[in-house]
Design a protein around this motif. Structure first.
Motif, PDB file in Angstrom:
ATOM      1  N   ARG A 115     -18.710 -15.176  -6.882  1.00 41.88           N
ATOM      2  CA  ARG A 115     -19.335 -13.936  -7.567  1.00 41.88           C
ATOM      3  C   ARG A 115     -18.676 -14.081  -8.980  1.00 41.88           C
ATOM      4  O   ARG A 115     -19.535 -13.420  -9.918  1.00 41.88           O
ATOM      5  CB  ARG A 115     -18.778 -12.667  -6.956  1.00 41.88           C
ATOM      6  CG  ARG A 115     -19.479 -12.815  -5.403  1.00 41.88           C
ATOM      7  CD  ARG A 115     -21.021 -12.767  -5.305  1.00 41.88           C
ATOM      8  NE  ARG A 115     -21.775 -13.680  -5.363  1.00 41.88           N
ATOM      9  CZ  ARG A 115     -21.714 -14.858  -4.507  1.00 41.88           C
ATOM     10  NH1 ARG A 115     -21.094 -14.606  -3.206  1.00 41.88           N
ATOM     11  NH2 ARG A 115     -22.303 -16.156  -4.469  1.00 41.88           N
ATOM     12  N   LEU A 116     -17.558 -14.317  -9.155  1.00 37.78           N
ATOM     13  CA  LEU A 116     -16.868 -14.286 -10.569  1.00 37.78           C
ATOM     14  C   LEU A 116     -17.591 -15.261 -11.651  1.00 37.78           C
ATOM     15  O   LEU A 116     -17.560 -14.979 -12.652  1.00 37.78           O
ATOM     16  CB  LEU A 116     -15.439 -14.754 -10.310  1.00 37.78           C
ATOM     17  CG  LEU A 116     -14.438 -13.456  -9.732  1.00 37.78           C
ATOM     18  CD1 LEU A 116     -13.234 -13.973  -9.797  1.00 37.78           C
ATOM     19  CD2 LEU A 116     -14.737 -12.189 -10.179  1.00 37.78           C
ATOM     20  N   LEU A 117     -18.443 -16.392 -10.938  1.00 41.45           N
ATOM     21  CA  LEU A 117     -18.821 -17.153 -11.880  1.00 41.45           C
ATOM     22  C   LEU A 117     -20.041 -16.707 -12.596  1.00 41.45           C
ATOM     23  O   LEU A 117     -20.571 -17.043 -13.779  1.00 41.45           O
ATOM     24  CB  LEU A 117     -19.400 -18.437 -11.194  1.00 41.45           C
ATOM     25  CG  LEU A 117     -18.124 -19.269 -10.621  1.00 41.45           C
ATOM     26  CD1 LEU A 117     -18.645 -20.337  -9.914  1.00 41.45           C
ATOM     27  CD2 LEU A 117     -17.065 -19.836 -11.439  1.00 41.45           C
ATOM     28  N   ASN A 118     -20.694 -15.402 -11.955  1.00 42.40           N
ATOM     29  CA  ASN A 118     -21.936 -15.005 -12.530  1.00 42.40           C
ATOM     30  C   ASN A 118     -21.659 -14.260 -14.013  1.00 42.40           C
ATOM     31  O   ASN A 118     -22.291 -14.255 -14.911  1.00 42.40           O
ATOM     32  CB  ASN A 118     -22.527 -14.081 -11.834  1.00 42.40           C
ATOM     33  CG  ASN A 118     -22.930 -14.757 -10.463  1.00 42.40           C
ATOM     34  OD1 ASN A 118     -23.312 -15.929 -10.593  1.00 42.40           O
ATOM     35  ND2 ASN A 118     -23.028 -14.099  -9.355  1.00 42.40           N
ATOM     36  N   HIS A 119     -20.453 -13.610 -13.755  1.00 40.09           N
ATOM     37  CA  HIS A 119     -19.730 -12.727 -15.069  1.00 40.09           C
ATOM     38  C   HIS A 119     -18.322 -13.160 -15.306  1.00 40.09           C
ATOM     39  O   HIS A 119     -17.349 -12.364 -15.045  1.00 40.09           O
ATOM     40  CB  HIS A 119     -19.938 -11.255 -14.917  1.00 40.09           C
ATOM     41  CG  HIS A 119     -21.454 -10.724 -14.837  1.00 40.09           C
ATOM     42  ND1 HIS A 119     -22.466 -10.836 -15.671  1.00 40.09           N
ATOM     43  CD2 HIS A 119     -22.239 -10.750 -13.707  1.00 40.09           C
ATOM     44  CE1 HIS A 119     -23.413 -10.601 -15.243  1.00 40.09           C
ATOM     45  NE2 HIS A 119     -23.453 -10.544 -13.881  1.00 40.09           N
ATOM     46  N   ALA A 120     -18.055 -14.201 -15.709  1.00 37.10           N
ATOM     47  CA  ALA A 120     -16.621 -14.811 -15.871  1.00 37.10           C
ATOM     48  C   ALA A 120     -15.866 -14.184 -16.595  1.00 37.10           C
ATOM     49  O   ALA A 120     -15.806 -13.924 -17.967  1.00 37.10           O
ATOM     50  CB  ALA A 120     -16.670 -16.484 -16.195  1.00 37.10           C
ATOM     51  N   PRO A 121     -14.680 -13.299 -15.917  1.00 41.43           N
ATOM     52  CA  PRO A 121     -13.755 -12.824 -16.822  1.00 41.43           C
ATOM     53  C   PRO A 121     -12.464 -13.927 -17.440  1.00 41.43           C
ATOM     54  O   PRO A 121     -12.598 -15.190 -17.143  1.00 41.43           O
ATOM     55  CB  PRO A 121     -12.903 -12.007 -15.693  1.00 41.43           C
ATOM     56  CG  PRO A 121     -13.131 -12.813 -14.706  1.00 41.43           C
ATOM     57  CD  PRO A 121     -14.384 -13.494 -14.811  1.00 41.43           C
ATOM     58  N   LEU A 122     -11.669 -13.438 -18.280  1.00 44.37           N
ATOM     59  CA  LEU A 122     -10.367 -14.168 -18.674  1.00 44.37           C
ATOM     60  C   LEU A 122      -9.304 -14.078 -17.721  1.00 44.37           C
ATOM     61  O   LEU A 122      -9.152 -13.092 -16.952  1.00 44.37           O
ATOM     62  CB  LEU A 122     -10.016 -13.645 -20.071  1.00 44.37           C
ATOM     63  CG  LEU A 122     -10.835 -13.664 -21.428  1.00 44.37           C
ATOM     64  CD1 LEU A 122     -10.299 -13.130 -22.349  1.00 44.37           C
ATOM     65  CD2 LEU A 122     -11.090 -15.248 -21.447  1.00 44.37           C
ATOM     66  N   ARG A 123      -8.820 -15.193 -17.290  1.00 42.17           N
ATOM     67  CA  ARG A 123      -7.793 -15.196 -16.442  1.00 42.17           C
ATOM     68  C   ARG A 123      -6.357 -14.861 -16.905  1.00 42.17           C
ATOM     69  O   ARG A 123      -5.624 -14.065 -16.025  1.00 42.17           O
ATOM     70  CB  ARG A 123      -7.368 -16.656 -15.886  1.00 42.17           C
ATOM     71  CG  ARG A 123      -8.754 -17.203 -15.029  1.00 42.17           C
ATOM     72  CD  ARG A 123      -8.338 -18.668 -14.455  1.00 42.17           C
ATOM     73  NE  ARG A 123      -8.507 -19.564 -15.654  1.00 42.17           N
ATOM     74  CZ  ARG A 123      -7.387 -20.359 -15.982  1.00 42.17           C
ATOM     75  NH1 ARG A 123      -6.369 -19.778 -15.397  1.00 42.17           N
ATOM     76  NH2 ARG A 123      -7.530 -21.325 -16.917  1.00 42.17           N
TER      77      ARG A 123
END
Length: 479
Positions: free
Chosen positions: A205-213
């Motif tokens: 799911r995170l790959l759709n709206h990838a945040p900064l780690r």
């Protein structure tokens, strides 16, 4: 010893004659014997308006009492209360009896109840009656001694305790990790109806709206690699510990837990079982189908998504975890043979990679060759390249496994980096795809007919549950 206030003295001797229909019995005046009050306590009061009791009275009127009533020496009925009630309703003057060499007045309440139970083993009884009989048959002293012995044995065999030498607390979540945590929380909330989720599902799911780690590192964008996945695992662990993410939102289905289903006492157990009594009925909605259908999933991580759909159709699920071992395949073959159906249809869900792409074919070939089932059809329900393109799924940024025997043919067909995982599919899409695949291989009209009958069955079970609940409510488990 029981109190004697409710036990009158033995009746006076009465004239006795032999009954020709019961050679081993004697005929005595019906008023000379007395029902045991304890019989009502164990078996319930006799209702002469019940169908069985009415039919018994009619049979006695036509044929007489063919089985004598067993009574104690002091005239109390031990076995035959229903025959006695029917005879009294018919206003019979005499009744055949057999004497049992014991006096009720000399027995304690429990002893007398056990005698009644031992003489009534052939009766058709309700669940509540059987519970009462079982309680009377158990010696509490023996049962408790066995319980203590088992505890002692367990404690003796317990392993040595491990000493914990130092503390190592996890680091708190820093402000630099908050953007990633916000993205994780949002992804988890959008999938709330599918809780508990696996970490792998959150990852995709995170790959759709990838945040900064890490908020201060512009080059730390979350991606489909091991480093990002490791950071997610660590962040979820800390977030659940500090309450940022609910514990029940995440699960690890590859590490099942058992041994936690205990009760505080018998009353709590009965309360729980009574609550769920007759609520787990599932009519076999596939019984009218010409084909026997089985579903095989490669990964346990998708079980929570797949199983609700299969339960709706009453289709068995086997988790293969890659190439399945021989035992689960044998179980599928046995279920098919038992079903008596024309064909075995295997629906398979697996990753799209060298091994996953060949699982459906290899599974079907094994069942055919190893168990002699020729009438078999394999269908790849998930995951196909057509579905990957339709849903625009992200590829796993790893090359196809070179260790696989299918590597060369797979790469030739799809390419080196064409590796896609089941967890990349949105849960709702996965469920819809499975339902559509099932609908395409079953007789929908026959399925709906079974579903209508299950609804009618539910009404009957509700009536039975109410009847049993009424009986159980009369029990005193603390006695």
């Amino acid at each position: 010893m029981a109190t004697t206030a409710s036990k009158p003295k033995a009746s006076k001797p009465v004239s006795k004659t032999r009954n020709p229909t019961c050679p081993d019995s004697i005929e005595v005046p019906i008023n000379s014997i007395t029902p045991s009050p304890e019989n009502d306590e164990i078996y319930g009061e006799i209702d002469n308006s019940e169908h069985e009791q009415v039919m018994l009275a009619k049979d006695i009127a036509a044929n007489g009492i063919l089985v004598p009533i067993v009574v104690s020496r002091d005239g109390y009925i031990i076995s035959g209360h229903r025959r006695f009630a029917a005879a009294r309703r018919l206003r019979l003057k005499t009744i055949p009896v057999k004497k049992f060499e014991i006096d009720r007045i000399d027995c304690s309440d429990v002893e007398w109840k056990r005698i009644l139970v031992s003489h009534n083993k052939q009766r058709v009884k309700s669940a509540a009656v059987r519970i009462k009989e079982s309680l009377l048959a158990i010696d509490p002293e023996v049962a408790h001694r066995q319980l203590i012995e088992s505890r002692t044995e367990r404690d003796r065999d317990a392993p040595a305790e491990i000493e914990l030498n130092y503390y190592c607390r996890r680091a708190s979540i820093s402000s630099a990790k908050r953007p990633m945590l916000d993205a994780v929380s949002f992804a988890i909330q959008t999938l709330k109806k599918f809780w508990p989720l696996t970490v792998r599902q959150v990852h995709y799911r995170l790959l759709n709206h990838a945040p900064l780690r890490h908020a201060s590192k512009p080059d730390s964008t979350y991606s489909n690699d091991r480093k990002s996945y490791g950071d997610l695992c660590d962040l979820l662990a800390r977030a659940r510990l500090d309450g940022s993410v609910p514990w029940r939102a995440i699960t690890d289905e590859t590490r099942p837990i058992s041994g936690t289903d205990y009760s505080a006492d018998a009353a709590e157990y009965i309360d729980r079982e009574s609550c769920w009594f007759l609520k787990s009925y599932r009519r076999d909605l596939m019984q009218s189908q010409l084909d026997h259908i089985e579903f095989i999933a490669e990964k346990m991580t998708v079980q929570g998504i797949v199983k609700p759909v299969l339960d709706r159709y009453c289709i068995p699920l086997t988790i293969g975890r890659g190439y399945c071992s021989l035992e689960p395949r044998r179980a599928i073959a046995q279920r098919f043979e038992t079903s008596g159906k024309d064909r075995l249809i295997l629906l398979v869900a697996s990753d799209l990679d060298p091994d996953g792409d060949s699982i459906a074919e290899s599974f079907a070939r094994s069942i055919r060759d190893d168990f002699g089932i020729d009438a078999i059809v394999a269908v790849k329900a998930l995951l196909t390249m057509e579905q990957v393109k339709l849903w625009d799924l992200p590829a796993n940024e790893m090359e196809a496994k070179t260790s696989s025997g299918q590597h060369a043919s797979y790469v030739k067909r799809y390419g080196t980096n064409a590796v896609y995982e089941l967890e990349a599919i949105e849960p709702s899409l996965m469920q819809s795809a499975i339902a559509e695949t099932i609908d395409s291989v079953i007789d929908i009209k026959a399925f709906n007919g079974e579903l209508d009958q299950e609804k009618r069955d539910a009404g009957k079970l509700a009536a039975i549950k109410k009847s049993v609940a009424d009986h159980l409510s009369q029990l005193d488990i603390d006695d």
